[in-house]
Write a protein that holds these residues in place. Sequence first.
Motif, short mmCIF file in Angstrom:
data_model
loop_
_atom_site.label_atom_id
_atom_site.label_comp_id
_atom_site.label_asym_id
_atom_site.label_seq_id
_atom_site.Cartn_x
_atom_site.Cartn_y
_atom_site.Cartn_z
N LEU A 82 -1.80 8.48 -99.77
CA LEU A 82 -0.85 8.68 -98.68
C LEU A 82 -0.98 7.53 -97.69
O LEU A 82 -0.01 7.14 -97.05
CB LEU A 82 -1.11 10.02 -97.98
N TYR A 83 -2.18 7.01 -97.57
CA TYR A 83 -2.44 5.81 -96.78
C TYR A 83 -3.56 5.06 -97.48
O TYR A 83 -4.54 5.67 -97.92
CB TYR A 83 -2.87 6.18 -95.35
N ARG A 84 -3.43 3.76 -97.57
CA ARG A 84 -4.46 2.96 -98.24
C ARG A 84 -4.95 1.88 -97.30
O ARG A 84 -4.29 0.87 -97.10
CB ARG A 84 -3.91 2.35 -99.51
N GLY A 85 -6.11 2.11 -96.71
CA GLY A 85 -6.71 1.13 -95.82
C GLY A 85 -7.86 0.37 -96.47
O GLY A 85 -8.30 -0.65 -95.97
#
Length: 141
Positions: free
Chosen positions: A88-91
């Motif tokens: 959903l979010y890739r940091g």
Amino acid sequence: MSRMTPFSSPLLLGFDSVEKTLERIGKAGDGYPPYNIERIRRSGQGPDLIRITLAVAGFRPEDLEVVTEESQLIIRGRQSDDTEREFLYRGIAARQFQKCFLLADGMRIDGAQLKNGLLFIDLAKPEPERVVRKIEIAVVD
């Protein structure tokens, strides 16, 4: 006009490779992954060690490669993208790297280990033997 270099002195014989090495070092600049270099003192157990510590969190032993080529220590890291996971979010990116260190003559790798996201590589440099050799002068008529 010819270029003057620090090693162009006629008194410095055979230092061409050192000049090329310094140029190569100057071109290296990527700071990833962060690393430390420290001296490990071993009292009475042989020469001191030099330890290179790289922060390689997220890498498994099979993702890392430590090799020597000529007088270089090369550390490579490759993470494969897991296509089965949906982010959903890739940091935290699956980033690859290559880090090179130039080794002095006689340096040897004592070992490498991965612990708590840190890769430790120990190097040792045995004390060189002092060699004194007398050169005979031939008389030519």
